[in-house]
Design a protein around this motif. Structure first.
Motif, PDB file in Angstrom:
ATOM      1  N   ARG A 184      -2.276  -2.746 -18.165  1.00  0.00           N
ATOM      2  CA  ARG A 184      -2.777  -4.020 -17.754  1.00  0.00           C
ATOM      3  C   ARG A 184      -4.225  -3.983 -18.495  1.00  0.00           C
ATOM      4  O   ARG A 184      -4.903  -5.069 -18.922  1.00  0.00           O
ATOM      5  N   LEU A 185      -4.884  -2.832 -18.040  1.00  0.00           N
ATOM      6  CA  LEU A 185      -6.304  -2.829 -18.511  1.00  0.00           C
ATOM      7  C   LEU A 185      -6.469  -3.033 -20.208  1.00  0.00           C
ATOM      8  O   LEU A 185      -7.333  -3.751 -20.875  1.00  0.00           O
ATOM      9  N   PRO A 242     -13.917  -7.582 -19.213  1.00  0.00           N
ATOM     10  CA  PRO A 242     -12.935  -7.936 -18.192  1.00  0.00           C
ATOM     11  C   PRO A 242     -12.705  -6.924 -17.023  1.00  0.00           C
ATOM     12  O   PRO A 242     -13.176  -5.800 -17.127  1.00  0.00           O
ATOM     13  N   VAL A 243     -12.364  -7.560 -16.107  1.00  0.00           N
ATOM     14  CA  VAL A 243     -12.368  -6.990 -14.811  1.00  0.00           C
ATOM     15  C   VAL A 243     -11.027  -6.721 -14.064  1.00  0.00           C
ATOM     16  O   VAL A 243     -10.223  -8.105 -14.045  1.00  0.00           O
ATOM     17  N   LEU A 244     -10.292  -5.588 -13.773  1.00  0.00           N
ATOM     18  CA  LEU A 244      -9.211  -5.634 -13.199  1.00  0.00           C
ATOM     19  C   LEU A 244      -9.453  -5.112 -11.803  1.00  0.00           C
ATOM     20  O   LEU A 244     -10.078  -4.273 -11.475  1.00  0.00           O
ATOM     21  N   MET A 245      -9.124  -6.058 -10.964  1.00  0.00           N
ATOM     22  CA  MET A 245      -9.221  -6.070  -9.440  1.00  0.00           C
ATOM     23  C   MET A 245      -8.222  -5.338  -8.825  1.00  0.00           C
ATOM     24  O   MET A 245      -7.079  -5.661  -9.193  1.00  0.00           O
ATOM     25  N   GLY A 251     -12.355 -12.247 -11.580  1.00  0.00           N
ATOM     26  CA  GLY A 251     -11.607 -11.291 -11.925  1.00  0.00           C
ATOM     27  C   GLY A 251     -10.604 -11.875 -13.052  1.00  0.00           C
ATOM     28  O   GLY A 251     -10.091 -12.759 -13.212  1.00  0.00           O
ATOM     29  N   ASP A 252     -10.065 -10.827 -14.019  1.00  0.00           N
ATOM     30  CA  ASP A 252      -9.371 -11.113 -14.918  1.00  0.00           C
ATOM     31  C   ASP A 252      -7.790 -10.833 -14.609  1.00  0.00           C
ATOM     32  O   ASP A 252      -6.950 -11.309 -15.091  1.00  0.00           O
ATOM     33  N   ASP A 253      -7.675  -9.878 -13.747  1.00  0.00           N
ATOM     34  CA  ASP A 253      -6.271  -9.465 -13.447  1.00  0.00           C
ATOM     35  C   ASP A 253      -6.504  -8.797 -12.083  1.00  0.00           C
ATOM     36  O   ASP A 253      -7.439  -8.395 -11.718  1.00  0.00           O
ATOM     37  N   TYR A 254      -5.320  -8.760 -11.339  1.00  0.00           N
ATOM     38  CA  TYR A 254      -5.089  -8.341  -9.935  1.00  0.00           C
ATOM     39  C   TYR A 254      -4.138  -7.367  -9.704  1.00  0.00           C
ATOM     40  O   TYR A 254      -3.023  -7.757  -9.901  1.00  0.00           O
ATOM     41  N   MET A 255      -4.376  -6.562  -9.181  1.00  0.00           N
ATOM     42  CA  MET A 255      -3.278  -5.346  -8.961  1.00  0.00           C
ATOM     43  C   MET A 255      -3.280  -4.866  -7.220  1.00  0.00           C
ATOM     44  O   MET A 255      -4.360  -4.991  -6.894  1.00  0.00           O
ATOM     45  N   THR A 256      -2.161  -4.898  -6.856  1.00  0.00           N
ATOM     46  CA  THR A 256      -2.263  -4.374  -5.272  1.00  0.00           C
ATOM     47  C   THR A 256      -1.934  -2.928  -5.398  1.00  0.00           C
ATOM     48  O   THR A 256      -1.015  -2.297  -6.342  1.00  0.00           O
ATOM     49  N   LYS A 257      -2.368  -2.139  -4.408  1.00  0.00           N
ATOM     50  CA  LYS A 257      -2.063  -0.888  -4.055  1.00  0.00           C
ATOM     51  C   LYS A 257      -0.907  -0.729  -3.264  1.00  0.00           C
ATOM     52  O   LYS A 257      -0.773  -1.363  -2.384  1.00  0.00           O
ATOM     53  N   PRO A 258      -0.014   0.397  -3.334  1.00  0.00           N
ATOM     54  CA  PRO A 258      -0.332   1.440  -4.374  1.00  0.00           C
ATOM     55  C   PRO A 258       0.109   0.971  -5.789  1.00  0.00           C
ATOM     56  O   PRO A 258       1.152   0.005  -5.862  1.00  0.00           O
ATOM     57  N   PHE A 259      -0.262   1.518  -6.778  1.00  0.00           N
ATOM     58  CA  PHE A 259       0.356   0.849  -7.954  1.00  0.00           C
ATOM     59  C   PHE A 259       0.649   2.249  -9.014  1.00  0.00           C
ATOM     60  O   PHE A 259       0.386   3.275  -8.788  1.00  0.00           O
TER      61      PHE A 259
END
Lengths: 226, 451
Positions: free
Chosen positions: A112-113, A75-78, A96-104
């Motif tokens: 999430r991971l 799995p890839v967390l972008m 990608g399996d999930d997507y987070m935006t900066k800042p987090f």
């Protein structure tokens, strides 16, 4: 030990990722450069990858699509500074399996991971989810606690299914909102709390050991050990 | 805005002034011609009168009456007048029976006034050596003819100048007027807040183009400043989010490591809550710019509004109930529109969230999907305090909070996000009085189509 590859060119962010994931008991390898990241990612030595969208050398989207083409299913967390909805779609479409935006918030990143890792773990085809004396039948869509039918509404059922599939795992409100309702904005208010509260009233009736735990400043967890 | 009128245009006024000046010039010119001709003709006639008087003087006194008769018969045009009068003024001969009183007997020609004579006639009276008085007059009728001609010319040329001037003025004004109307039409979207719109220019480089160019330059600057102001907000939000996120991470860690009995726990939780609120506000600011920056129709697909309404009531029903409110959703008929589903959901979510926030316990919130001829309309109606009419525009702006909403939690940006979503879709968003309460209307069809 679960091995994580963190591909991230910003050092501060990278240090944050490494320390947070180490605290969660993962072994983390950090790569700052896209080209090298690609080489490490396709080596197949890792259980999961956190991937910066914008990298020097090779771009994050390329890395994930090369990985998928090479048959690497980890799995890839972008993680990206690009907040646009289109960017999320593009990231997920590339593999990608999930997507987070900066800042987090780093604990949300870890959460999430963990959800991704759990989802990726080979599971026997279950038709009934069980957590302690709580039983959720995916076929008949019945939920029982200690043999007593709880009579959940469809949304409550989906919510509990998500909690049970990730039992023991901290789930943030954002993660819950994304998983159950499928939207990616901040619904604000205590919207998610209200839904959890309703579910909790049905699941954790008076006299029973509470299963749904509120994690202060973070979210919820079902049957959390700590 | 007033429609420009043709007689108010500069061109038309210029044509009028020009016509007037031209007419005055024509009058002056004709007057000068008349005056010079009159002087010339008078001089000529004077010489004729003097010449004839001299010719008659040379005739012997006894032959004079006979001579005068002869000359008279030769005067076919009837322009010559003669008279011979005795010393005391009694008529002796000639076709003038009475000596005109205003002609002095001194041999100098002067104007002859009197019945039967045209203006401009000249005459002289002279005493002959015999003591008789000789009168000679000449009335060529030239001057009065000339006057008639010049007067007629004046009337005709004046009429022509007025007609031509007016029609030329109108014709010349039409072009600029048409362009001014185009500019006026082009300025409507700017007045409606579209700062990217510009006034049309031609490649004539005339004064209208110059004005439009000046206005466009000003609009460029306005747009640049607006973007600068906006991006300051965005940049601040962006720059502050990272340190805030780190601050939150630190607080969170401290919170995790604090034992359950720690006396600072409550304060830590409050600090976390405040940080989250700040982060939420900055996120919302960025969200608005993000929606504004989005390429129109990039994420557009067919959206079933009925399903959307059902989802919203599923999401917000419990929240409303917890606040002691009744929540109901009414959908008239299934409607499918082209829209960005996520954003539309976010907008509706904000509107219903606001309604829940501002309606006091015991109130009711209704979410309605109505089908109109133009398209589907979404209405969110509550019976809370509503928004005063004077504040309705302002609440759609960033950060604005209604007077009675000060203590409610939230970023104050919810409606701005809704407005941004409406802008992206070109949908009309309006706040109305639901007496009592607020009715928010979202018309799900492009505003451009309503014109």
């Amino acid at each position: 030990m679960t091995r994580i590859l963190a591909i991230e060119d910003d050092e501060t962010t990278a240090r944050e990722i490494v320390s947070e994931l180490s605290r969660h008991g993962f072994s983390v390898e950090w790569v700052a450069d896209g080209r090298q990241g690609l080489v490490r990612a396709v080596s197949g030595e890792f259980d999961a990858v956190t991937l910066d969208r914008m990298l020097p050398g090779v771009d994050g989207l390329t890395i994930v699509s090369v990985m998928r083409n090479a048959g690497i299913e980890a799995p890839v967390l972008m993680i990206s500074a690009l907040t646009e909805v289109d960017e999320r779609v593009r990231g997920l479409r590339a593999g990608g399996d999930d997507y987070m935006t900066k800042p987090f918030a780093s604990e949300e990143m870890a959460a999430r991971l963990e959800v991704l890792l759990r989802r990726a773990r080979p599971q026997a085809r279950q038709t009934v989810l069980r957590v302690k004396d709580l039983e959720l039948d995916l076929v008949t869509r019945e939920v029982r606690r200690g043999g007593r039918e709880l009579g959940l509404l469809p949304t409550e059922f989906k919510l509990l299914e998500f909690l049970m599939r990730n039992s023991g795992q901290v789930l943030t409100r954002t993660m819950i909102f994304e998983a159950i309702w499928g939207y990616h904005f901040d619904p604000g208010t205590n919207l998610i709390d209200v839904h959890l509260g309703r579910l909790r009233r049905k699941v954790d009736q008076p006299g029973l050991a509470p299963l749904i735990k509120t994690i202060r400043g973070s979210g919820y967890a079902l049957n959390a050990t700590s | 805005m007033r429609r420009p009128e043709i007689w108010r245009t500069t061109t038309f006024r210029l044509a009028l002034v020009y016509g007037a000046v031209f007419a005055a010039g024509v009058v002056a010119l004709l007057g000068l011609i008349y005056a010079s001709a009159a002087v010339f003709l008078t001089h000529q006639m004077d010489e004729i009168v003097i010449g004839q008087a001299r010719a008659l003087q040379s005739v012997p006194a006894a032959a004079l009456p006979e001579q005068m008769r002869q000359v008279e018969t030769q005067d076919v045009r009837n322009v010559n007048f003669y008279g011979l009068f005795s010393r005391d003024g009694a008529w002796i001969a000639g076709n003038v029976r009475r000596l005109p009183a205003d002609v002095p007997v001194n041999g100098v020609p002067r104007e002859l006034r009197g019945p039967g004579f045209q203006p401009g006639a000249r005459a002289l009276a002279e005493r002959l050596p015999s003591g008789d008085i000789l009168f000679v007059g000449f009335d060529a009728k030239t001057l009065s003819g000339l006057r008639t001609i010049i007067l007629a010319s004046l009337i005709w040329s004046g009429a022509l100048i007025i007609i031509l001037g007016l029609s030329l003025g109108a014709a010349l004004s039409l072009g600029p007027l048409r362009r001014i109307r185009a500019v006026q039409a082009a300025s409507l979207p700017i007045l409606d807040g579209d700062v990217s719109a510009r006034l049309p220019t031609s490649n004539r480089r005339d004064e209208i183009d110059m004005l439009a160019g000046i206005a466009n330059n000003m609009m460029d600057e306005v747009e640049r400043l607006l973007w600068a102001v906006k991006s300051v907000g965005d940049n601040v939000a962006h720059d502050l989010r990272t340190p805030l996120t780190r601050l939150r991470a630190l607080l969170y860690r401290v919170r995790q490591e604090a034992g359950e009995g720690d006396t600072h726990l409550v304060m830590l939780d409050q600090a976390l809550g405040e940080t989250d609120a700040l982060l939420g506000r900055f996120k919302a600011i960025q969200r608005i710019s993000e929606i504004d920056r989005r390429e129109r129709r990039a994420g557009f697909a067919d959206v079933r509004l009925q399903a959307l309404v059902e989802e919203i009531s599923d999401l917000y029903g419990p929240l409303a109930e917890d606040h002691g409110l009744t929540f109901s959703a009414e959908t008239e008929a299934p409607c499918v529109i082209r829209a960005d589903r996520e954003l539309l959901f976010e907008a509706l979510s904000n509107l219903v969230g606001n309604a829940v926030k501002f309606t006091p316990t015991g109130g009711a919130i209704r979410l309605k999907l109505v089908r109109l001829n133009e398209g589907p309309r979404l209405e969110i109606i509550d019976n809370g305090p509503g928004v005063p009419e004077s504040e309705r525009d302002a609440v759609l702006q960033r950060f604005y909070r209604g007077q009675n909403g000060r203590e409610a939690p939230g970023s104050g940006l919810g409606l701005s996000i809704v407005a941004a979503v409406a802008r992206l879709h070109d949908f009309r968003l309006a706040l109305d009085d639901a007496s009592p309460g607020l009715r928010v209307v979202l018309d799900c069809w492009p505003v451009a189509m309503s014109y």
